[in-house]
Design a protein around this motif. Structure first.
Motif, mmCIF file in Angstrom:
data_model
loop_
_atom_site.group_PDB
_atom_site.id
_atom_site.type_symbol
_atom_site.label_atom_id
_atom_site.label_comp_id
_atom_site.label_asym_id
_atom_site.label_seq_id
_atom_site.Cartn_x
_atom_site.Cartn_y
_atom_site.Cartn_z
ATOM 1 N N LYS A 326 18.654 -13.590 22.017
ATOM 2 C CA LYS A 326 19.241 -13.383 20.692
ATOM 3 C C LYS A 326 18.173 -13.204 19.618
ATOM 4 C CE LYS A 326 21.541 -17.298 20.790
ATOM 5 N NZ LYS A 326 21.149 -17.791 22.117
ATOM 6 N N THR A 327 17.154 -14.069 19.635
ATOM 7 C CA THR A 327 16.104 -13.997 18.611
ATOM 8 C C THR A 327 15.332 -12.686 18.705
ATOM 9 O OG1 THR A 327 15.893 -16.404 18.673
ATOM 10 C CG2 THR A 327 14.090 -15.180 17.667
ATOM 11 N N THR A 328 15.090 -12.230 19.923
ATOM 12 C CA THR A 328 14.381 -10.952 20.103
ATOM 13 C C THR A 328 15.158 -9.814 19.463
ATOM 14 O OG1 THR A 328 13.425 -11.741 22.178
ATOM 15 C CG2 THR A 328 13.429 -9.364 21.813
ATOM 16 N N THR A 329 16.481 -9.810 19.650
ATOM 17 C CA THR A 329 17.322 -8.762 19.060
ATOM 18 C C THR A 329 17.277 -8.828 17.538
ATOM 19 O OG1 THR A 329 18.798 -8.737 20.970
ATOM 20 C CG2 THR A 329 19.672 -7.879 18.904
ATOM 21 N N LEU A 330 17.391 -10.028 16.978
ATOM 22 C CA LEU A 330 17.366 -10.162 15.522
ATOM 23 C C LEU A 330 16.024 -9.711 14.946
ATOM 24 C CD1 LEU A 330 19.221 -13.556 14.950
ATOM 25 C CD2 LEU A 330 20.026 -11.257 14.405
ATOM 26 N N TYR A 331 14.928 -10.069 15.612
ATOM 27 C CA TYR A 331 13.620 -9.667 15.104
ATOM 28 C C TYR A 331 13.392 -8.169 15.251
ATOM 29 C CZ TYR A 331 11.244 -13.767 13.370
ATOM 30 O OH TYR A 331 10.855 -14.820 12.577
ATOM 31 N N ALA A 332 13.974 -7.578 16.262
ATOM 32 C CA ALA A 332 13.882 -6.119 16.372
ATOM 33 C C ALA A 332 14.587 -5.465 15.190
ATOM 34 C CB ALA A 332 14.498 -5.658 17.691
ATOM 35 N N GLY A 333 15.726 -6.058 14.785
ATOM 36 C CA GLY A 333 16.430 -5.551 13.604
ATOM 37 C C GLY A 333 15.630 -5.764 12.330
ATOM 38 N N LEU A 334 15.006 -6.956 12.196
ATOM 39 C CA LEU A 334 14.201 -7.224 11.002
ATOM 40 C C LEU A 334 13.010 -6.283 10.903
ATOM 41 C CD1 LEU A 334 13.999 -11.127 10.673
ATOM 42 C CD2 LEU A 334 15.479 -9.534 9.449
ATOM 43 N N SER A 335 12.361 -6.019 12.047
ATOM 44 C CA SER A 335 11.196 -5.122 12.017
ATOM 45 C C SER A 335 11.596 -3.717 11.592
ATOM 46 C CB SER A 335 10.522 -5.093 13.388
ATOM 47 O OG SER A 335 11.383 -4.545 14.365
ATOM 48 N N ARG A 336 12.852 -3.355 11.859
ATOM 49 C CA ARG A 336 13.353 -2.025 11.464
ATOM 50 C C ARG A 336 13.486 -1.900 9.939
ATOM 51 N NH1 ARG A 336 16.213 1.114 9.196
ATOM 52 N NH2 ARG A 336 17.813 2.534 9.969
ATOM 53 N N ILE A 337 13.809 -3.010 9.239
ATOM 54 C CA ILE A 337 14.009 -2.940 7.783
ATOM 55 C C ILE A 337 12.893 -3.637 7.022
ATOM 56 C CG2 ILE A 337 16.513 -2.756 7.993
ATOM 57 C CD1 ILE A 337 16.695 -5.738 7.364
ATOM 58 N N ASN A 338 11.822 -3.995 7.718
ATOM 59 C CA ASN A 338 10.709 -4.695 7.070
ATOM 60 C C ASN A 338 9.852 -3.695 6.291
ATOM 61 O OD1 ASN A 338 8.730 -6.521 6.365
ATOM 62 N ND2 ASN A 338 7.731 -6.490 8.380
ATOM 63 N N ASP A 339 10.055 -3.619 4.999
ATOM 64 C CA ASP A 339 9.260 -2.713 4.172
ATOM 65 C C ASP A 339 8.893 -3.400 2.863
ATOM 66 O OD1 ASP A 339 11.518 -2.528 2.453
ATOM 67 O OD2 ASP A 339 12.324 -0.883 3.662
ATOM 68 N N ILE A 340 8.167 -2.689 2.021
ATOM 69 C CA ILE A 340 7.640 -3.262 0.776
ATOM 70 C C ILE A 340 8.741 -3.537 -0.227
ATOM 71 C CG2 ILE A 340 7.232 -1.099 -0.461
ATOM 72 C CD1 ILE A 340 4.810 -4.118 -0.180
ATOM 73 N N GLU A 341 9.916 -2.912 -0.080
ATOM 74 C CA GLU A 341 10.992 -3.041 -1.060
ATOM 75 C C GLU A 341 11.895 -4.236 -0.811
ATOM 76 O OE1 GLU A 341 13.037 0.632 -0.910
ATOM 77 O OE2 GLU A 341 11.387 1.804 -1.761
ATOM 78 N N ARG A 342 11.783 -4.865 0.360
ATOM 79 C CA ARG A 342 12.645 -5.997 0.692
ATOM 80 C C ARG A 342 11.817 -7.260 0.885
ATOM 81 N NH1 ARG A 342 14.908 -1.907 4.024
ATOM 82 N NH2 ARG A 342 17.106 -1.448 3.590
ATOM 83 N N LYS A 343 12.353 -8.379 0.422
ATOM 84 C CA LYS A 343 11.739 -9.668 0.732
ATOM 85 C C LYS A 343 12.581 -10.316 1.820
ATOM 86 C CE LYS A 343 9.964 -14.043 -0.837
ATOM 87 N NZ LYS A 343 9.302 -14.780 -1.896
ATOM 88 N N ILE A 344 11.939 -10.601 2.960
ATOM 89 C CA ILE A 344 12.628 -11.192 4.113
ATOM 90 C C ILE A 344 12.078 -12.594 4.326
ATOM 91 C CG2 ILE A 344 13.133 -10.954 6.572
ATOM 92 C CD1 ILE A 344 12.609 -7.948 6.292
#
Length: 582
Positions: A326-344
Motif C-alpha cells: 500500500k505504501t509503495t502505491t501511495l508514494y508512487a502517486g506522490l512522486s507523480r505530483i511532487n513539484d515546486i507548486e505543491r507542499k506535500i
C-alpha cells in the motif's frame, strides 16, 4: 609465474596490458589467482577453462555433481570455508576437492595435513563452491564450529534457579556470534528477504526468510540452538534494547550498511515457551521508488488514478492486509505530483521511503507524537497534499475528513479486504455517512502476486490444469505458464512481485448509496456495473499475459473453494494461508 602468464596470453585469456597489471599486483604480494581476476580482465569461467586445458586440471559442474552432505561432514568446516574448498567424492584412494584457486595450494596442503588423506584438485568457480558450502553446511557453519570448540573448556552451571546469564553480554560480543549474525543478515539481504524470523523450539532454533511474501527456511547448522540466548542478546545490543529483560516484548531498530546500501531493520523481540523469538523487518533505504507505470496497474486503472491525483482536495484510500504494498502505491502517486507548486507533508510509522522534496514526519509514541497530534500540527504548515500512514482510530479519521473538506488532498491506508469495505469501515469508526460521501474520491484495494521467474519460465500443461479451466472458464487463456525452478529463483519458480488492483471511483451514484447507508453488496454491485474489476479478475489479466500463475492468483485473492496444491493437482478446501509481504 611467467610461464602461466605466457600460456594464458597465448590462449587469448589476457592481453599484454592485463599481464602487466598482474605483475604489478604480484609485486605487492597479491596471490596469482586473485591478481588474474582483478587485473587480468578475464572472466573467472574463461580463466578456469584455460587453466584446465593448459595444465590438465579437471573442471567440475557442481550443479550436476554436488557432494553428499554426509561426506562433507567428515572434513573440518573451518578449513573448507576459509579456503573455499569443496570435497566431492573419494575415488581410487584420493579425495577429489573442488577449488577456484589453481595456483594457491596452501588450502589443499592444510586439508591434506589435517585429514591425512590424498587430495586431488578440481576446478570450479568460487561462487559455485560458496553456494554449495552454504547449501550443505548451513549459514555460519564455520563460525559456530569455532565457537563450539572454544566453549568446550568453559564451566556451565546447570539447573540453577536463577535463569539470568551473567556472561550473556560477553557471549553476545564474541567474534563468532557477531560474525554469525552478520552472515545471516547478509544472506537475507542477498536473497531479497523482507523479514527474518528467529524462532526457538525445545531442541532447535529455526531461522526463516520471507522472500516475495512467502517464508523460506534458512539452512542453519543444528548446533546453533545452544547459542540462541547469545544470538538474541547480540540483536538486542545492536538495536539498543535491554538484554537483561527476558519477560516482556521489546521493539528496537538497527541501521545497517551493506555494499553501499543503507538498510533499516525494525526489531521485535517476544518471549516464547522455549526462549525469546526475534523478527527483523528489513527496509532498504536505497531501494528505487518506482513510478505508477511500474506498479502493474491495468491501463484503465492507472489513467483513473492519475486523474484523481490532479484533484485539489478529497481523500484517496489504499486498502489491503499488512505488507500488500500500500505504501509503495501511495508514494508512487506522490512522486507523480511532487513539484515546486505543491507542499506535500507525510506522517508515517515508520518512514519507508525517503523522497526528495517531501516533508516527512516519523510517529513516536515515546515522545507522544501520534498520528492525530501530528496531523493537527501539519494543518498549520499550509500543506497542499497530506499522506497519513494509516487511519487507525476515529480521531485520525475525523481530522483526515476535515482536512479534505478544507481544501487538502489526503492519502491514507486502511486494513480492509476489498475496496467497498473501506466505506463501511469509516462509518463503523464513527464518521457520519454524509462526511464520507462528500470527502472520499477513490478507494484502491490491492494485493501482491509473485511473478514467474524469467530464467525458467515455460508453458504448463500438467495435471489439474483442465479442472482449473473448467472451474474458471473463459477467464483463463488457452496457454498458461509457470516457473520450472532454477538457481536464480531458489527453485521456487517465482522471482519478484507485482500488484493486482481493485479500483473503485466514488461516483455520484455511490455517494447517494453511502448517504442511504446501502449494504456493502449493493455498493459493490454498483461499482462493478460502473466498470470496477475485482482483485481476482485483475489477477487473471496477469495470467493471460503469462506473468504469473493461476495458483498464485488464487492464493493472493484468498479463494476458499478451490486451489492447486504444490504438485499442480486440483484440490478442494481453503487456499494457502499466509501474508503477502512488503
Amino acid at each position: 609465474m611467467s610461464d602461466v602468464l605466457t600460456a594464458l596470453m597465448r590462449r587469448g585469456v589476457i592481453g599484454e596490458e592485463g599481464a602487466g597489471k598482474v605483475r604489478a599486483l604480484l609485486a605487492q604480494g597479491t596471490a596469482l589467482d586473485e591478481a588474474l581476476i582483478r587485473a587480468g580482465g578475464a572472466a573467472e569461467e574463461d580463466l578456469l577453462q584455460a587453466v584446465s586445458d593448459e595444465f590438465l586440471i579437471p573442471r567440475v559442474d557442481l550443479e550436476r555433481c554436488p557432494p553428499k552432505r554426509e561426506f562433507l561432514a567428515s572434513f573440518p568446516v573451518r578449513i573448507l570455508m576459509t579456503y573455499g574448498l569443496l570435497p566431492l567424492v573419494e575415488q581410487d584412494g584420493a579425495v577429489l576437492v573442488a577449488s577456484s584457486k589453481a595456483f594457491d595450494p596452501s588450502g589443499l596442503d592444510e586439508l591434506r595435513l589435517v585429514t591425512g588423506r590424498e587430495i586431488r584438485p578440481m576446478l570450479a568457480p568460487a561462487s559455485e563452491i560458496n553456494r554449495c558450502l552454504k547449501s550443505l553446511l548451513g549459514v555460519g557453519a564455520d563460525t559456530l564450529q569455532s565457537l563450539s570448540e572454544s566453549m568446550e573448556a568453559r564451566v556451565e552451571v546447570v539447573d540453577s534457579d536463577d535463569d539470568s546469564d551473567v556472561d550473556l553480554s560477553q557471549a553476545a560480543e564474541d567474534a563468532s556470534i557477531i560474525t554469525f549474525v552478520n552472515q545471516v543478515l547478509a544472506e537475507a539481504i542477498d536473497r531479497r528477504a523482507t523479514d527474518v524470523h528467529f524462532e526457538p523450539f525445545e531442541s532447535s532454533l529455526r531461522v526463516r526468510y520471507r522472500v516475495d511474501g512467502v517464508l523460506q527456511e534458512a539452512n542453519i547448522p543444528p548446533e546453533v540452538r545452544q547459542f540462541q540466548p547469545a544470538i538474541v542478546s547480540r540483536l538486542k545490543i545492536l538495536s539498543h534494547l535491554d538484554i537483561a529483560e527476558k519477560r516482556l516484548p521489546q521493539d528496537g531498530r538497527i541501521k545497517l550498511k551493506v555494499a553501499g546500501r543503507e538498510v533499516d531493520v525494525r526489531v521485535s523481540v517476544i518471549p516464547m515457551l522455549h526462549g525469546e523469538a526475534v523478527v527483523l523487518r528489513l527496509l532498504d533505504r536505497g531501494a528505487t521508488l518506482l513510478g505508477l507505470e511500474h506498479l502493474g496497474m491495468a491501463g484503465r486503472d492507472r489513467d483513473h488514478f492519475e486523474r484523481i491525483l490532479d484533484l485539489p482536495h478529497g481523500i484517496v484510500l489504499v486498502t489491503g492486509p499488512t505488507g500488500s504494498g500500500k505504501t509503495t502505491t501511495l508514494y508512487a502517486g506522490l512522486s507523480r505530483i511532487n513539484d515546486i507548486e505543491r507542499k506535500i507533508v507525510t506522517i508515517e510509522d515508520p518512514i519507508e521511503y525517503h523522497l526528495h522534496g517531501i516533508n516527512q514526519i516519523q510517529v513516536s509514541t515515546k515522545t507522544g507524537l501520534t498520528f492525530s497530534r501530528g496531523l493537527r500540527s501539519i494543518l498549520r504548515h499550509d500543506p497542499d497534499v497530506i499522506l497519513i500512514g494509516e487511519i487507525r482510530d476515529l480521531e485520525t479519521a475525523e481530522i483526515a475528513v476535515q482536512a479534505s473538506l478544507t481544501g487538502h488532498l489526503v492519502f491514507s491506508t486502511l486494513h480492509t479486504n476489498d475496496a467497498p469495505g473501506a466505506i463501511t469501515r469509516l462509518v463503523d469508526m464513527g464518521i457520519e455517512p454524509y462526511l464520507v460521501a462528500s470527502s472520499l474520491e477513490m478507494v484502491l484495494a490491492q494485493r501482491l502476486v509473485r511473478l514467474i521467474c524469467s530464467a525458467c519460465r515455460c508453458e504448463y500443461d500438467g495435471p489439474g490444469l483442465e479442472a482449473v479451466k473448467a472451474e474458471f472458464g473463459a477467464d483463463l487463456p488457452g496457454r498458461v505458464f509457470h516457473g520450472a525452478g532454477c538457481r536464480q529463483c531458489q527453485h521456487t519458480g517465482y522471482r519478484g512481485r507485482t500488484g493486482i488492483f481493485e479500483l473503485m471511483p466514488i461516483t455520484e451514484t455511490v455517494r447517494s448509496m453511502i448517504l442511504e447507508r446501502s449494504s456493502l453488496g449493493a455498493i459493490r454491485h454498483e461499482a462493478v456495473h460502473y466498470g470496477m474489476r475485482s482483485l481476482r479478475e485483475d489477477g487473471w489479466r496477469l495470467v493471460r499475459e503469462g506473468r504469473t500463475t493461476i495458483e498464485e492468483v488464487i492464493r493472493a485473492t484468498k479463494d476458499e473453494r478451490f486451489h492447486l496444491n504444490g504438485n499442480g493437482k486440483a484440490a478442494g478446501g481453503h487456499a494457502p494461508a499466509g501474508r503477502e509481504g512488503a
